[in-house]
Design a protein around this motif. Structure first.
Motif, short mmCIF file in Angstrom:
data_model
loop_
_atom_site.label_atom_id
_atom_site.label_comp_id
_atom_site.label_asym_id
_atom_site.label_seq_id
_atom_site.Cartn_x
_atom_site.Cartn_y
_atom_site.Cartn_z
N HIS A 1 -18.38 -5.11 9.00
CA HIS A 1 -17.92 -6.34 9.66
C HIS A 1 -16.46 -6.22 10.09
CE1 HIS A 1 -17.69 -10.47 10.79
NE2 HIS A 1 -16.70 -10.69 9.95
N LEU A 2 -15.60 -5.71 9.23
CA LEU A 2 -14.18 -5.61 9.58
C LEU A 2 -13.98 -4.68 10.78
CD1 LEU A 2 -12.50 -5.51 6.05
CD2 LEU A 2 -12.54 -7.41 7.68
N GLN A 3 -14.80 -3.64 10.87
CA GLN A 3 -14.66 -2.71 12.00
C GLN A 3 -15.07 -3.36 13.32
OE1 GLN A 3 -16.97 0.59 10.62
NE2 GLN A 3 -15.27 1.47 9.47
N ASN A 4 -15.94 -4.38 13.25
CA ASN A 4 -16.38 -5.05 14.48
C ASN A 4 -15.43 -6.16 14.94
OD1 ASN A 4 -18.68 -3.49 14.80
ND2 ASN A 4 -19.94 -4.83 13.55
N LEU A 5 -14.47 -6.51 14.07
CA LEU A 5 -13.53 -7.58 14.43
C LEU A 5 -12.34 -7.01 15.18
CD1 LEU A 5 -13.38 -9.72 11.15
CD2 LEU A 5 -14.55 -10.30 13.28
N PRO A 6 -11.69 -7.84 15.99
CA PRO A 6 -10.40 -7.40 16.56
C PRO A 6 -9.41 -7.13 15.43
CG PRO A 6 -11.20 -9.41 17.61
CD PRO A 6 -12.10 -9.16 16.46
N ALA A 7 -8.47 -6.21 15.65
CA ALA A 7 -7.59 -5.73 14.58
C ALA A 7 -6.88 -6.87 13.86
CB ALA A 7 -6.59 -4.73 15.15
N THR B 1 -14.56 -22.29 3.25
CA THR B 1 -14.24 -21.97 4.64
C THR B 1 -15.44 -22.29 5.52
OG1 THR B 1 -13.61 -20.19 6.15
CG2 THR B 1 -15.03 -19.58 4.33
N THR B 2 -15.13 -22.60 6.77
CA THR B 2 -16.20 -22.77 7.76
C THR B 2 -16.19 -21.59 8.72
OG1 THR B 2 -14.69 -24.09 9.10
CG2 THR B 2 -16.21 -25.30 7.66
N ASP B 3 -15.29 -20.64 8.45
CA ASP B 3 -15.19 -19.45 9.31
C ASP B 3 -16.29 -18.48 8.91
OD1 ASP B 3 -12.65 -16.87 9.87
OD2 ASP B 3 -14.57 -17.28 10.81
N LEU B 4 -17.18 -18.19 9.86
CA LEU B 4 -18.33 -17.34 9.59
C LEU B 4 -17.88 -15.94 9.13
CD1 LEU B 4 -21.39 -16.79 9.76
CD2 LEU B 4 -21.07 -16.22 12.15
N SER B 5 -16.89 -15.41 9.81
CA SER B 5 -16.43 -14.06 9.52
C SER B 5 -15.88 -13.97 8.09
CB SER B 5 -15.37 -13.68 10.54
OG SER B 5 -14.89 -12.40 10.30
N LEU B 6 -15.09 -14.95 7.73
CA LEU B 6 -14.51 -14.96 6.38
C LEU B 6 -15.59 -15.16 5.34
CD1 LEU B 6 -11.92 -14.82 4.76
CD2 LEU B 6 -11.64 -17.29 5.06
N ARG B 7 -16.59 -15.99 5.66
CA ARG B 7 -17.68 -16.24 4.72
C ARG B 7 -18.45 -14.95 4.46
NH1 ARG B 7 -17.55 -19.44 1.26
NH2 ARG B 7 -17.87 -17.54 0.09
N LEU C 1 -24.19 -22.00 6.77
CA LEU C 1 -23.13 -21.00 6.96
C LEU C 1 -23.55 -19.67 6.34
CD1 LEU C 1 -20.27 -20.56 8.08
CD2 LEU C 1 -19.39 -21.15 5.83
N ARG C 2 -24.15 -19.74 5.17
CA ARG C 2 -24.63 -18.50 4.51
C ARG C 2 -25.72 -17.84 5.35
NH1 ARG C 2 -22.46 -19.82 -0.66
NH2 ARG C 2 -21.08 -18.04 -0.80
N ALA C 3 -26.57 -18.69 5.94
CA ALA C 3 -27.64 -18.13 6.80
C ALA C 3 -27.03 -17.40 7.99
CB ALA C 3 -28.58 -19.23 7.25
N ARG C 4 -26.01 -18.02 8.59
CA ARG C 4 -25.37 -17.39 9.76
C ARG C 4 -24.69 -16.08 9.33
NH1 ARG C 4 -21.39 -21.27 12.37
NH2 ARG C 4 -21.24 -19.61 13.91
N ALA C 5 -24.11 -16.08 8.14
CA ALA C 5 -23.48 -14.86 7.62
C ALA C 5 -24.53 -13.77 7.44
CB ALA C 5 -22.77 -15.14 6.29
N ALA C 6 -25.70 -14.15 6.95
CA ALA C 6 -26.78 -13.18 6.76
C ALA C 6 -27.23 -12.63 8.11
CB ALA C 6 -27.95 -13.82 6.02
#
Lengths: 72, 676
Positions: free
Chosen positions: B265-271, B321-327, B648-653
């Protein structure tokens, strides 16, 4: 005291065999209890201890069955 | 002064050589004692073929203690089963040679099949059942009316050998398998924790470097499995609670799966966004985890404590958090910490059992791949069958001996997989060595020895050096068979017979049996490691598709057990990326099961059907579209509608599935280019 062989469907089995099986079962039960209560952690040499317990229980079993005149 | 220094150096060298030679020599002494004890009991009971007791005692004696204790128990069970089967077989085919021999071969093949499917020492029971029947049948075939007596005698001799060997080895050595397992498990826990920290701090120069480290950790975790049985054999508490040790190994796989999700996931995010997300997660980790990102992994002491890991999990799950990436990142890191808590629990059992928490045992029996077992079964059937045919056609008197040793050779060396041919060659050479030695001892040293003590001392002169050499890794392929075949070649009986013709016939029979077994191992080889590993990958993908298509409704535990079994079954020489594929399948399967659970009763307010169908079909383009559509459908549901946390957990999955599938698309599309 002398034991007689056990007749199982015509096959004669030494009385020592069921006594050994019984002593083994009792030893396993005692081992389970010892592990459950954490006593087994105090044993320095588990294998030596278990063999010793088995021999003691086997001896007691033989003496008990002999005195109760079972298989004799 | 120079002379004194030279003498001191010479003395040191002698002492070092002596210290190095002590363990193998001690093993040789224990081996000789076990064999002598078994032979003494067999002689005292006036059994017909006491050398089987001595042979079995030698087979049971191994340099590793834990394996002896458990192995002895399983051998007893297997011998009893084989003896009963031999009697029933003889009763079923009175005066019917063809039927009897055919069923004997089927039984041996079936036992080899089961022995391959079972793991570690349970497999030995199946092996014993197989060749105990052959041993009894080989003797009773000439006198079927006495099969019951022969079975009782043979089984008694084998059991005496098992008990003698187990007793001597078990009582004279404490073993150190729990310490060795602890020494391997602790660094794995700290290195996985450090790996997560380094992923979060971007300490790796490239994705390849991080992936290579993770794959090496997977291989090391898989290698713990046989050591668990050895450790369990040395301690009653470990034996009764070995579910914790298995859970610890499985926890390591889960932790690596979680770390892979975070990294992907971290590799797919902007730096910048990746750095911010990673920083937020790092804040929740203990100070020693953060320090290990730049320092040595063994500085992470808190990861070795279950409670500390659980505190990390609680901290990460409490992150609002409501941030999907952080979740997603927080959940992945929480998976790592919770899995390391399970592994730390297993470590606590090894170091301080009072602190280890109970884990319910998992009785799921999973077969990684049936094909290797089938090949082993067919090898036994046709290999031993060829020797049986030869015996029938030639009427060779030593035929039964050859059949017995062909069976033992094939069954014992088949589980070695790729090393089986070398093992079989070693068996043949070792049998030759033991034939020569046995001849020298029998006709040169044992003649005119009347007492058992003299007999035991003479055979010990042979067994001690043979046993010592068999414990050395380089010499083991030749001297293990030489040690095991020494006693049957000698064929000691209560009144020794010194018939050279009989000796030569027996030796020749053994040699032919071993050579025939080796030939069978060459002519019906094992699956090459490349094909075996590819099969495991293909089977895992097939299972994942069945899970997605709902044709199989595995629970989380069942799915994990399936993938763990395949990870452990992966050959040592397999390409590291194939283990990554299995971890990816494990990870995606876990997310699919979690999504199914979340979507039950409409808790996430959207249908997963399209996602499942396209994953099952391996259509990644449709899968990406379905994932995106589903994510949007869930995202538009207002937070005030109950179940926001689950959504949110579903979206994270969903995101975890998408990233995993994108990273290893060649695997999920069913065309891993690595092996083309």
């Amino acid at each position: 005291m002398s034991f007689v062989e056990i007749n199982v469907f015509g096959i004669l089995i030494s009385p020592f065999v069921p006594l050994m099986a019984l002593a083994f079962a009792i030893t396993m039960l005692l081992r389970w209890i010892a592990v459950k209560n954490g006593w087994a952690r105090s044993i320095w040499h588990p294998a030596l201890f278990e063999v010793s317990v088995f021999v003691i229980i086997l001896t007691m079993t033989v003496l008990l069955f002999g005195s109760l005149r079972i298989y004799t | 002064m120079a002379e004194a220094a030279t003498q001191a150096r010479r003395r040191n060298r002698i002492l070092t050589a002596f210290a190095a030679a002590m363990p193998p020599l001690l093993y040789g002494v224990r081996l000789a004692t076990a064999v002598s004890l078994a032979l003494f009991v067999a002689f005292y009971l006036q059994l017909e073929t006491p050398y089987w007791a001595g042979t079995t005692a030698a087979i049971v004696c191994q340099p590793v203690v834990g394996s002896t204790l458990l192995k002895g128990l399983f051998r007893l069970i297997g011998s009893a089963i084989g003896a009963v089967a031999a009697v029933l077989l003889t009763m079923a085919f009175p005066q019917e040679r063809v039927g009897f021999l055919f069923c004997m071969l089927v039984w041996a093949g079936a036992c080899s099949f089961v022995a391959t499917l079972l793991r570690n020492f349970a497999a030995y029971a199946a092996m014993l059942a197989g060749y105990t029947l052959i041993i009894i049948a080989g003797t009773s075939i000439a006198a079927p009316g006495h099969v019951f007596d022969i079975a009782i005698n043979r089984a008694s001799e084998i059991c005496i050998g098992i008990v003698a060997g187990t007793l001597v080895i078990g009582l004279t050595d404490l073993g150190n398998a729990p310490q060795r397992l602890s020494g391997l498990l602790a660094p794995l826990i700290t290195e996985i924790a450090a790996h997560l920290s380094r992923v979060l701090t971007s300490k790796f120069s490239s994705q390849q470097e991080s992936s290579a480290i993770r794959r090496a950790l997977i291989a090391r975790a898989a290698a713990l499995d046989p050591l668990i049985d050895q450790a369990a054999g040395e301690s009653p508490e470990l034996l009764q609670r070995r579910a914790l040790l298995r859970a610890a190994t499985n926890g390591l796989f889960d932790a690596l799966s979680g770390a892979r999700i975070v990294e992907t996931h971290l590799q797919n995010l902007p730096a910048r966004e990746a750095a911010e997300t990673a920083h937020t997660i790092l804040e929740k980790l203990p100070p020693d985890w953060r320090a290990a990102a730049a320092g040595p992994a063994d500085a992470i002491v808190s990861a070795l404590d279950r409670e500390s890991n659980l505190r990390v999990v609680r901290g990460l799950l409490a992150l609002r958090t409501t941030d999907l990436s952080l979740r997603l990142t927080a959940d992945g890191a929480a998976d790592v910490a919770s899995s390391l808590a399970v592994a730390a629990n297993g470590l606590a059992l090894l170091r301080d059992p009072a602190r280890a928490q109970h884990v319910p045992p998992n009785f799921t029996f999973v077969v990684a791949d049936y094909l290797p077992a089938l090949i082993n079964a067919l090898r036994v059937f046709f290999g031993v069958g060829a020797v049986v045919l030869f015996w029938l056609v030639s009427a060779w008197p030593s035929g039964p001996q050859a059949i017995i040793f062909a069976t033992i050779t094939i069954m014992v060396f088949s589980p070695l997989q790729g090393r089986s041919v070398r093992g079989a060659i070693g068996q043949s050479v070792g049998t030759g060595i033991s034939a020569i030695l046995a001849g020298i001892f029998k006709f040169g040293l044992l003649v005119n020895r009347d007492s058992f003590l003299a007999f035991a001392l003479v055979i010990s002169i042979g067994l001690i050096p043979l046993g010592a050499l068999s414990s050395l890794p380089l010499a083991a392929p030749f001297f293990v068979p030489a040690t095991l075949n020494f006693v049957p070649m000698l064929a000691p009986t209560n009144h020794m017979t010194f018939d050279t013709i009989t000796f030569l016939n027996t030796a020749f029979g053994l040699l032919v049996g071993c050579a025939a077994g080796g030939t069978a191992l060459v002519l019906i080889p094992h699956l090459p490691a490349k094909i075996a590993s590819q099969r495991l990958v293909d089977l895992s993908l097939h299972d994942l598709r069945r899970l997605a298509a709902d044709t199989r409704d595995w629970t989380l535990r069942e799915w994990q057990s399936r993938m763990y079994a395949r990870l452990i079954a992966m050959p040592e020489t397999a390409e590291p990326i194939l283990r990554s594929y299995l971890v990816a399948a494990l990870s995606v399967g876990i997310q699919v099961i979690r999504l199914k659970r979340l979507s039950k009763h409409g808790r996430i307010g959207a249908e997963l059907t399209q996602v499942h169908m396209s994953l099952a079909a391996g259509d990644l383009a449709k899968l990406r579209q379905a994932l995106s559509t589903l994510n949007n459908d869930i995202a538009v549901i207002p937070d005030k509608v109950p179940g926001a946390h689950g959504r949110l957990r579903a979206r994270a999955a969903l995101l975890a599935i998408e990233e995993t599938v994108n990273r290893q698309s060649e695997f999920f599309e069913g065309r891993p280019d690595e092996l083309r």
